[in-house]
Design an enzyme around this catalytic site. Structure first.
Site, mmCIF file in Angstrom:
data_model
loop_
_atom_site.group_PDB
_atom_site.id
_atom_site.type_symbol
_atom_site.label_atom_id
_atom_site.label_comp_id
_atom_site.label_asym_id
_atom_site.label_seq_id
_atom_site.Cartn_x
_atom_site.Cartn_y
_atom_site.Cartn_z
ATOM 1 C CG ASP A 447 -2.225 0.657 1.078
ATOM 2 O OD1 ASP A 447 -2.351 1.475 0.149
ATOM 3 O OD2 ASP A 447 -3.137 0.397 1.884
ATOM 4 C CG ASP A 512 -9.577 2.118 -0.222
ATOM 5 O OD1 ASP A 512 -9.160 0.990 -0.539
ATOM 6 O OD2 ASP A 512 -8.934 2.901 0.500
HETATM 7 C C1 DGJ Z 1 -5.916 1.714 1.935
HETATM 8 C C2 DGJ Z 1 -6.291 0.524 1.117
HETATM 9 O O1 DGJ Z 1 -6.796 0.906 -0.117
HETATM 10 C C3 DGJ Z 1 -7.297 -0.321 1.886
HETATM 11 O O2 DGJ Z 1 -7.726 -1.390 1.106
HETATM 12 C C4 DGJ Z 1 -6.655 -0.779 3.160
HETATM 13 O O3 DGJ Z 1 -5.595 -1.642 2.867
HETATM 14 C C5 DGJ Z 1 -6.175 0.411 3.965
HETATM 15 N N1 DGJ Z 1 -5.345 1.281 3.198
HETATM 16 C C6 DGJ Z 1 -5.429 -0.035 5.185
HETATM 17 O O4 DGJ Z 1 -4.908 1.008 5.884
#
Ligand code: DGJ
Length: 693
Positions: A447, A512
Site C-alpha cells: 500500500d 477503496d
Molecule cells: C488503503 C487501502 O486501499 C485499503 O484497502 C486498506 O488496505 C487500507 N489502506 C489499510 O490502511
C-alpha cells in the site's frame, strides 16, 4: 529529394519516418496499416512552399523537436547550462533498425547534448514502446526541465481526447475534451501515479467510439509525476508528448551523465476505444512477470479490511478463515492492523513486526491455520511509509522526506521514507524478508496511502524521480529473493495503477470504493489501460462503507466477476442464505474465470441504463448485462453486441448453479439487432454464454 524512409508495420498499423540526414528525422505517418510495398512519394519538405512570414527554412515536425532554432511548437527537451545552451538543434543523426525496433541517435555538438530515441513495435498487438535518453556531452552541468519520453504524431482529424481523473474512493472518472487550437495539457505533481493523474489517454479521430473508428492510445510507464500534452501543429497535425513532470532543479546532469525516461506505450486501432484497450491488454500481459512464468487461475481472495479494520482478534480471524474456506475462498489476506501498536491510523507504520498484544504467538498460528485450510496467506504492508509515532522514526528521524526548517507535512498521520537512502531500503528489505522467510506468505498487498509533499533529499533537492526509482529497485530485489510471492499494488485504492510498476506486481487494488454501481464506470476506466485479470474487484458489505448504498449480492458479484474476484466483508455476520449465495457466486467466478481473464474484453452501453461487459474470444464469450437505473421503457430494448462475429452461436443465460434454455442466433443478428435481455430492477445483472456451433 525524399530522405531515407523507415517503416514499421504491425498487424493493423504502420509508422513511417523520413531521415533526411541533416537533423532529427521527420515524423511522416502513424496510423492504419500501409501496404508492405507502399511508396511515400516526395519528401515532406519537397513540395511544400515556404509560407509567408516564415523562416526561410521552416523547421518541420521531427521525431524529437527542440526549441530555439526555428521550431515554435512544444520542445521535446527543455534544458540549459546556467542559462546557456537553451536552444538546441541536431546536426547529426544515426538510425539503426533491428527487426521492428528503431533506435535513433541525435547529436547537437553546439549545445553539447546527445539524445537517443528507441521505438519498438510489437507487431502482434500494434503497441509501440518508446523511450528517450539524454546525455550531457558538454563540460558543465546541464539542468533539465523537461525530457519527453515520446513524441507522437496525430492526424489532423483527431478531435477528442478521452482521459481519466478522480480521487480516493472515486477513481477513473472519464472525461472527454475537444481538441482545439489551444494546447491540451495534463500534469500530475503528486509524486505517485495518483488517483487524479492517470498517466494515459485515448485520442479519437472524427466520430470514433467504443467499438469502431480510428483511435490512438498512450500511457506512461511510471509511478510518479507525469505530463501529457497535445498540441496543434501548423500543418494541421498534432503532436502528443508524454513524460515525467520534473520539479524545478530536480535533474542536473553532470558532464557525461545520462537521464533515461520511463517508457511510453502507445497504440493505434481502427476499432475505437475497445481496440486500443485490447492492444494495451496484450502489451501489459507481456510485461507481467508471473511466478513460474505464467499466470495461474486467479485465486478468489478474502481481504479483512472492511470486515475488521484495525480490530484484530486471532481467534475470530481463525473462525473467519474457516468460513472463508467453506465458501470457496482460495487466498486469505490479513490487512492493516497486525503490527506493533497499530490500533488505528495514527501510529506504528515502519515497525514491521507482529503486535504481541494482539498476536502473542506472532502471526504464524493464524498463517498456518489459513494454509492448513487449503488457502494461501497474504499480508498487508505499506513499506514506503512511517508514522511520526513509531519506533522507526524515533530511531531514525532523518529517514523521512523533508526540507530543513519546514514543517513535516503529514497525510493520514504519516510521513514518507526517503527510499533512495541505502539504509532505508536496506532496513525495508530486511524487515520484509524476515516476514517472508518466517511466515508462509504467498502474497503481499503493498500500500501507499498519501501524495508526496515534498519529496526532497537531505540537502533540500527535489527527489521525486529517485523516490520512484528506489521503490522499483526494492520491489525488484524482493521479487528476485522471493520469486514465488505475488504482490498487489495499492495506494489508498487505485492511486498507483500504471505500466511502470506492473512488472513487479500481479494485481491492482482498483479503489477503496466497493460500491458496485460506482464500480461499473470505474472498472471500465481501468480496463481502458489494464487487463481484467489484474483488476481487484470485491463483493463488500451492504450498505457499502464508502457510499452507504446497498446492493444485492448478485449485482455485486456480477460486477466483481469482471476482474480478479474477491470478498471484503465479515463473513461471520452473513446469514446462511447470504453465505450460500456468496459461495455459489464464488463457484461461478471460478467456473468462468478461464473466459473472464486472459482473453479479449469488450465494453459497451445500450438504451435505458444498460451497460454491458463481454469477455472471451470470437468463438466463445460471456456477456454480463447490467441495469444501472430503473427502466423507463415499458419493454426492454435488445442489446446490440457489435463485437460478435457472424456465424451460428448457441446462447444461454447462465446463473450460479443454473442455466437457461439454449437459443440459436446468428452473430450478425446479435451484433446489429441485439440480444433480447429480460426486463429487470435497477442494480441487477444477467449473464449470457455464447459458443460458436
Ligand atoms: C488503503 C487501502 O486501499 C485499503 O484497502 C486498506 O488496505 C487500507 N489502506 C489499510 O490502511
Amino acid at each position: 529529394m525524399a530522405g531515407q524512409i523507415f517503416a514499421l508495420h504491425g498487424r493493423a498499423t504502420s509508422l513511417v519516418i523520413e531521415d533526411r540526414g541533416d537533423g532529427a528525422p521527420l515524423w511522416r505517418y502513424w496510423g492504419p496499416r500501409l501496404a508492405d510495398d507502399f511508396a511515400a512519394g516526395p519528401g515532406l519538405l519537397d513540395e511544400r512552399p515556404v509560407p509567408s512570414f516564415s523562416l526561410d527554412e521552416p523547421v518541420p515536425f521531427a521525431l524529437f523537436p527542440t526549441f530555439g532554432m526555428g521550431w515554435f511548437g512544444q520542445s521535446g527537451l527543455l534544458a540549459h547550462r546556467d542559462g546557456l545552451d537553451f536552444a538546441q538543434s541536431f546536426t547529426g543523426s544515426r538510425i539503426e533498425r533491428a527487426g521492428t525496433t528503431l533506435t535513433c541517435e541525435l547529436n547537437d555538438s553546439v549545445a553539447g547534448v546527445e539524445v537517443k530515441l528507441a521505438i519498438a513495435l510489437d507487431p502482434d498487438c500494434d503497441v509501440l514502446t518508446l523511450s528517450t535518453e539524454l546525455t550531457n556531452r558538454g563540460d558543465a552541468p546541464l539542468h533539465v526541465q523537461w525530457l519527453s519520453a515520446a513524441v507522437l504524431p496525430l492526424p489532423p482529424d483527431a478531435r477528442r481526447v478521452r482521459h481519466f481523473s478522480g480521487r480516493h474512493n472515486g477513481e477513473f472518472v472519464p472525461h472527454t475534451d475537444g481538441l482545439g487550437a489551444a494546447l491540451w495539457r495534463k500534469e500530475n505533481r503528486r509524486g505517485l501515479t495518483s488517483h487524479w493523474g492517470v498517466p494515459g489517454a485515448v485520442v479519437l479521430v472524427d466520430d470514433a467510439g467504443d467499438h469502431s473508428g480510428l483511435a490512438f492510445g498512450a500511457q506512461l510507464a511510471w509511478s510518479g509525476n507525469s505530463l501529457q500534452q497535445i498540441e496543434l501543429l501548423d500543418d494541421g497535425r498534432r503532436q502528443w508528448q508524454l513524460g515525467e513532470w520534473l520539479a524545478p532543479g530536480e535533474i542536473r546532469l553532470a558532464p557525461g551523465e545520462t537521464l533515461a525516461t520511463p517508457q511510453v506505450l502507445a497504440t493505434c486501432s481502427p476499432d475505437g476505444l475497445g481496440g486500443v484497450a485490447a492492444n494495451f491488454h496484450t502489451a501489459m500481459r507481456g510485461r507481467l512477470d508471473w511466478p513460474g512464468g505464467a499466470m495461474r487461475p486467479r485465486p478468489v481472495l478474502l481481504n479483512t479490511w472492511e470486515g475488521y479494520y484495525f480490530d484484530h482478534d486471532p481467534a475470530r480471524l481463525m473462525q473467519l478463515a474457516e468460513a472463508a474456506a467453506s465458501v470457496g475462498i482460495e487466498r486469505f489476506v490479513l490487512d492493516d492492523g497486525w503490527f506493533a501498536g497499530r490500533d488505528d491510523d495514527t501510529r506504528a507504520l515502519g515497525d514491521w513486526r507482529p503486535d504481541s498484544r494482539k498476536y502473542p504467538d506472532g502471526l504464524a498460528p493464524l498463517a498456518r491455520h489459513v494454509t492448513a485450510l487449503g488457502m494461501e496467506f497474504g499480508l498487508w504492508v505499506e513499506p514506503e511509509m512511517v508514522n511520526p509515532d513509531s519506533e522507526l522514526l524515533r530511531a531514525h528521524p532523518d529517514w523521512a522526506l523533508a526540507i530543513a526548517d519546514r514543517p513535516m507535512v503529514t497525510a493520514r498521520n504519516q510521513l514518507v521514507l526517503d527510499m533512495a537512502q541505502p539504509a532505508v531500503s536496506e532496513y525495508l528489505f530486511g524487515a520484509l524478508a524476515t516476514l517472508l522467510t518466517d511466515l508462509p506468505i504467498a502474497y503481499l498487498k503493498w500500500d501507499h496511502n498519501r501524495d508526496l509533499a515534498p519529496a526532497a533529499d537531505r540537502r533540500g533537492h527535489a527527489a521525486y524521480h529517485r523516490q520512484v526509482a528506489a521503490t522499483y529497485a526494492l520491489l525488484a530485489r524482493l521479487r528476485a529473493a522471493f520469486p514465488e510471492v505475488e504482490i498487489e499494488s495499492c495506494a489508498g485504492g487505485g492511486g498507483r495503477i500504471d505500466a511502470g510498476i506492473l512488472p513487479y506486481v500481479h494485481r491492482f487494488w482498483t479503489s477503496d470504493c466497493i460500491d458496485a454501481l460506482a464500480r461499473v464506470t470505474m472498472q471500465r476506466g481501468f480496463l481502458q489501460f489494464m487487463p481484467p485479470e489484474i483488476m481487484g474487484a470485491h463483493v463488500g458489505a451492504s450498505p457499502c462503507h464508502s457510499t452507504g448504498r446497498s446492493f444485492p449480492i448478485a449485482f455485486q458479484a456480477a460486477v466483481a466477476c469482471q476482474g480478479h474476484f474477491g470478498v471484503e466483508l465479515d463473513l461471520l455476520k452473513l446469514d446462511e442464505a447470504d453465505r450460500a449465495e456468496l459461495a455459489a457466486w464464488i463457484a461461478f467466478a471460478k467456473e468462468w474465470r478461464h473466459l473472464l481473464h486472459g482473453g479479449r474484453i469488450w465494453n459497451g452501453a445500450a438504451r435505458d441504463g444498460v451497460v454491458w461487459h463481454a469477455a472471451g474470444n470470437r468463438d466463445e464469450w460471456l456477456v454480463i448485462v447490467y441495469r444501472t437505473a430503473p427502466m423507463q421503457q415499458a419493454h426492454a430494448s435488445p442489446v446490440p453486441l457489435p463485437h460478435i462475429a457472424p456465424g451460428q452461436f448457441a446462447v444461454r443465460e447462465i446463473r450460479p448453479g443454473d442455466c437457461g434454455t439454449v437459443r440459436h442466433f446468428d452473430g450478425s443478428w446479435l451484433a446489429a439487432a441485439g440480444l433480447a435481455v429480460p426486463p429487470g430492477p435497477p442494480h441487477s445483472a444477467t449473464i449470457w454464454h455464447g459458443v460458436r456451433r
